[in-house]
Design a protein around this motif. Structure first.
Motif, PDB file in Angstrom:
ATOM      1  N   GLN A 153       0.819  -1.216   0.000  1.00 27.90           N
ATOM      2  CA  GLN A 153       0.000   0.000   0.000  1.00 27.90           C
ATOM      3  C   GLN A 153       0.854   1.269   0.000  1.00 27.90           C
ATOM      4  OE1 GLN A 153      -3.361  -0.048  -0.374  1.00 27.90           O
ATOM      5  NE2 GLN A 153      -3.106  -2.271  -0.599  1.00 27.90           N
ATOM      6  N   GLN A 154       1.741   1.393   0.967  1.00 25.98           N
ATOM      7  CA  GLN A 154       2.619   2.554   1.054  1.00 25.98           C
ATOM      8  C   GLN A 154       3.891   2.267   0.267  1.00 25.98           C
ATOM      9  OE1 GLN A 154       1.615   5.394   2.544  1.00 25.98           O
ATOM     10  NE2 GLN A 154      -0.322   4.344   2.971  1.00 25.98           N
ATOM     11  N   MET A 155       4.186   3.114  -0.729  1.00 27.54           N
ATOM     12  CA  MET A 155       5.342   2.856  -1.588  1.00 27.54           C
ATOM     13  C   MET A 155       6.196   4.109  -1.728  1.00 27.54           C
ATOM     14  SD  MET A 155       3.552   0.712  -4.664  1.00 27.54           S
ATOM     15  CE  MET A 155       1.828   0.293  -4.407  1.00 27.54           C
TER      16      MET A 155
ATOM     17  N   GLU B  64       5.713   8.187  -2.377  1.00 26.63           N
ATOM     18  CA  GLU B  64       6.741   9.106  -1.894  1.00 26.63           C
ATOM     19  C   GLU B  64       7.962   9.042  -2.802  1.00 26.63           C
ATOM     20  OE1 GLU B  64       9.510   9.964   2.087  1.00 26.63           O
ATOM     21  OE2 GLU B  64       8.276   8.142   1.950  1.00 26.63           O
ATOM     22  N   VAL B  65       8.491  10.207  -3.150  1.00 29.46           N
ATOM     23  CA  VAL B  65       9.731  10.285  -3.916  1.00 29.46           C
ATOM     24  C   VAL B  65      10.829  10.786  -2.985  1.00 29.46           C
ATOM     25  CG1 VAL B  65      10.935  11.361  -5.858  1.00 29.46           C
ATOM     26  CG2 VAL B  65       8.545  10.664  -6.117  1.00 29.46           C
ATOM     27  N   LYS B  66      11.747   9.889  -2.638  1.00 27.88           N
ATOM     28  CA  LYS B  66      12.887  10.261  -1.804  1.00 27.88           C
ATOM     29  C   LYS B  66      14.024  10.727  -2.706  1.00 27.88           C
ATOM     30  CE  LYS B  66      11.980   6.802   1.809  1.00 27.88           C
ATOM     31  NZ  LYS B  66      12.600   5.678   2.581  1.00 27.88           N
ATOM     32  N   LYS B  67      14.686  11.793  -2.330  1.00 23.53           N
ATOM     33  CA  LYS B  67      15.748  12.361  -3.159  1.00 23.53           C
ATOM     34  C   LYS B  67      17.103  12.186  -2.478  1.00 23.53           C
ATOM     35  CE  LYS B  67      12.672  15.478  -5.607  1.00 23.53           C
ATOM     36  NZ  LYS B  67      12.394  16.837  -6.115  1.00 23.53           N
ATOM     37  N   ALA B  68      17.972  11.439  -3.151  1.00 29.98           N
ATOM     38  CA  ALA B  68      19.304  11.151  -2.614  1.00 29.98           C
ATOM     39  C   ALA B  68      20.289  12.238  -3.001  1.00 29.98           C
ATOM     40  CB  ALA B  68      19.786   9.791  -3.128  1.00 29.98           C
ATOM     41  N   GLY B  69      21.210  12.526  -2.107  1.00 34.96           N
ATOM     42  CA  GLY B  69      22.223  13.546  -2.347  1.00 34.96           C
ATOM     43  C   GLY B  69      23.260  13.100  -3.374  1.00 34.96           C
ATOM     44  N   LEU B  70      24.165  14.013  -3.693  1.00 33.62           N
ATOM     45  CA  LEU B  70      25.126  13.824  -4.778  1.00 33.62           C
ATOM     46  C   LEU B  70      26.547  13.734  -4.251  1.00 33.62           C
ATOM     47  CD1 LEU B  70      23.691  16.598  -7.142  1.00 33.62           C
ATOM     48  CD2 LEU B  70      22.932  14.217  -6.941  1.00 33.62           C
TER      49      LEU B  70
ATOM     50  N   ASP C  63      11.525  -1.160   3.327  1.00 34.03           N
ATOM     51  CA  ASP C  63      10.635  -2.238   2.865  1.00 34.03           C
ATOM     52  C   ASP C  63       9.597  -1.756   1.867  1.00 34.03           C
ATOM     53  OD1 ASP C  63      11.983  -4.002   4.468  1.00 34.03           O
ATOM     54  OD2 ASP C  63      10.531  -3.927   6.115  1.00 34.03           O
ATOM     55  N   ASN C  64       9.385  -0.452   1.789  1.00 33.09           N
ATOM     56  CA  ASN C  64       8.380   0.099   0.880  1.00 33.09           C
ATOM     57  C   ASN C  64       8.988   0.656  -0.409  1.00 33.09           C
ATOM     58  OD1 ASN C  64       6.233  -0.458   2.656  1.00 33.09           O
ATOM     59  ND2 ASN C  64       6.627   1.435   3.796  1.00 33.09           N
ATOM     60  N   THR C  65      10.288   0.517  -0.573  1.00 31.63           N
ATOM     61  CA  THR C  65      10.953   1.025  -1.782  1.00 31.63           C
ATOM     62  C   THR C  65      10.690   0.075  -2.946  1.00 31.63           C
ATOM     63  OG1 THR C  65      12.701   2.066  -0.457  1.00 31.63           O
ATOM     64  CG2 THR C  65      13.135   1.732  -2.804  1.00 31.63           C
TER      65      THR C  65
ATOM     66  N   SER D 143      19.116  -5.946  -3.770  1.00 29.88           N
ATOM     67  CA  SER D 143      17.900  -5.638  -3.011  1.00 29.88           C
ATOM     68  C   SER D 143      16.633  -6.097  -3.733  1.00 29.88           C
ATOM     69  CB  SER D 143      17.814  -4.119  -2.751  1.00 29.88           C
ATOM     70  OG  SER D 143      18.957  -3.644  -2.088  1.00 29.88           O
ATOM     71  N   ASP D 144      16.799  -6.667  -4.928  1.00 32.30           N
ATOM     72  CA  ASP D 144      15.663  -7.112  -5.749  1.00 32.30           C
ATOM     73  C   ASP D 144      14.669  -5.963  -5.963  1.00 32.30           C
ATOM     74  OD1 ASP D 144      14.138  -8.838  -7.294  1.00 32.30           O
ATOM     75  OD2 ASP D 144      13.017  -9.628  -5.571  1.00 32.30           O
ATOM     76  N   ILE D 145      15.200  -4.836  -6.451  1.00 28.59           N
ATOM     77  CA  ILE D 145      14.404  -3.627  -6.669  1.00 28.59           C
ATOM     78  C   ILE D 145      14.472  -3.240  -8.143  1.00 28.59           C
ATOM     79  CG2 ILE D 145      14.238  -1.142  -6.147  1.00 28.59           C
ATOM     80  CD1 ILE D 145      15.224  -1.720  -3.362  1.00 28.59           C
TER      81      ILE D 145
END
Length: 376
Positions: A110-112, A134-140, A157-159, A187-189
């Motif tokens: 449900q939550q991704m 949700e869009v998480k933004k990783a640094g550079l 777990d929701n990624t 991570s099988d993503i």
């Protein structure tokens, strides 16, 4: 709309006047689009009435698209990739994430969330809104590539997907896709590569980069023929390694000549499809390589000229995008605009952004450098 129409002559006169108000690309250094090739325009006009949203009526156009997908897939490491010609990178990115979102939703999640670099295209902000995730933004890192350690830290777990950019919009940088692929595999993503700009550049660079389906963990790629592919607008492309992801996008279309449709839009012009096919067949890999070589030659010419004025790039250009440091970037940009140039600025770090597209010539660079010297 008036009750009575106007004459063809009056209408044509009005349209020409409006077109003259548009800028030509002659002094445009801010855009990742360019003039389409003449053969692309010819093919586009020939297929103006074709609608791939009801492809059973247009089998010739559909056959061209199928072959085009094979051609672009082969360029990006997998001639057996599956997908379709979209309207551009925004639609392609939406569809890539929508496919894995739909699959995970069917599995009960449900939550991704997805993880993108801070340099990701603004289409991912639209994705956050449209797909309710949700869009998480990783640094550079220091070279303005996504920091893979920060990506790994953000995974939970929701990624459902991580995203790498092959030719960032602001800096033209190429994320470490190989390292992201290792993370995705472990991570099988789902790994999506946004190569909207770089897809028709990176395969022809002197330096070699691993960024495409040659990496087993790359699940999907977006690439825009209307950028460095020099096709007509709008022409994007979304490719999946696994055909089953198209089923995750499909809806039933019982009243059309096909039973289902996986594209985001319904009515889908065949004209940009024919245009893209025509330009790629006409130029071939050697022709595309020659164009990229020229763009990179002019990119280096611009950087040398800037350095001669003690103006330095934020990073040494990887693709045909130059970003120059100034203490007063906005003033320089406005001064150049007053001289007829169209440039843009980056967000962080703040810099003057210049894209060296195929419409740029050696004369363009010389003229720009002269004007840059006058305003700095």
């Amino acid at each position: 709309m008036e009750e009575r129409g106007i004459s063809k002559q009056e209408l044509e006169s009005f349209l020409k006047e409006q077109k003259q108000r548009d800028l030509t690309y002659r002094k445009v250094l801010s855009s990742m689009c360019t003039y389409p090739r003449e053969i692309a325009v010819y093919a586009h006009n020939l297929f103006l009435d074709s609608n791939l949203g009801d492809s059973g009526l247009f089998p010739g156009t559909k056959e061209i698209e199928d072959e085009l997908i094979r051609m672009i897939g082969a360029l990006l490491g997998n001639e057996n990739a599956h997908g379709y010609i979209s309207t551009g990178g925004t639609e392609s990115n939406i569809q890539a994430i929508r496919a894995i979102r739909n699959r995970k939703r069917k599995e009960g999640l449900q939550q991704m969330n997805i993880i993108v670099p801070k340099t990701a295209h603004f289409s991912f902000d639209k994705i956050e809104d449209l797909l309710s995730l949700e869009v998480k933004k990783a640094g550079l890192d220091d070279e303005l590539r996504v920091d893979v350690n920060l990506v790994e830290e953000l995974i939970d777990d929701n990624t459902i997907s991580i995203v790498g950019i092959a030719g960032t919009t602001e800096f033209g940088q190429i994320d470490p896709i190989k390292e992201l692929a290792d993370i995705a595999h472990n991570s099988d993503i789902f790994l999506h590569v946004d190569a909207a700009f770089g897809g028709f550049v990176i395969p022809f660079l002197d330096a070699e980069y691993q960024f495409d389906f040659s990496l087993d963990a790359v699940s999907s790629i977006s690439v825009d023929p209307h950028k460095m592919g020099m096709s007509t607008i709008p022409a994007g492309c979304i490719l999946f390694r696994d055909e089953s992801y198209l089923a995750d996008l499909a809806v039933n279309t019982p009243y059309l000549t096909t039973n289902e449709q996986c594209s985001l839009i319904g009515t889908r012009s065949g004209a940009p499809v024919a245009a893209t096919y025509a330009v790629l067949k006409y130029l071939g890999r050697n022709g595309l390589r020659a164009i990229v070589d020229e763009c990179m030659l002019l990119t280096r010419m611009l950087v040398r000229g800037a350095k001669a004025m003690d103006i330095y790039p934020v990073i040494e250009p990887v693709t045909n995008v130059v970003t120059l440091r100034f203490p007063d970037v906005d003033r320089v940009a406005k001064a150049l605009e007053a001289r007829g140039w169209r440039v843009s600025t980056t967000r962080a770090p703040k810099a003057l952004r210049l894209v060296i597209m195929p419409h740029v010539t050696e004369d363009t660079i010389e003229l720009f450098l002269n004007d840059l010297a006058c305003v700095t």
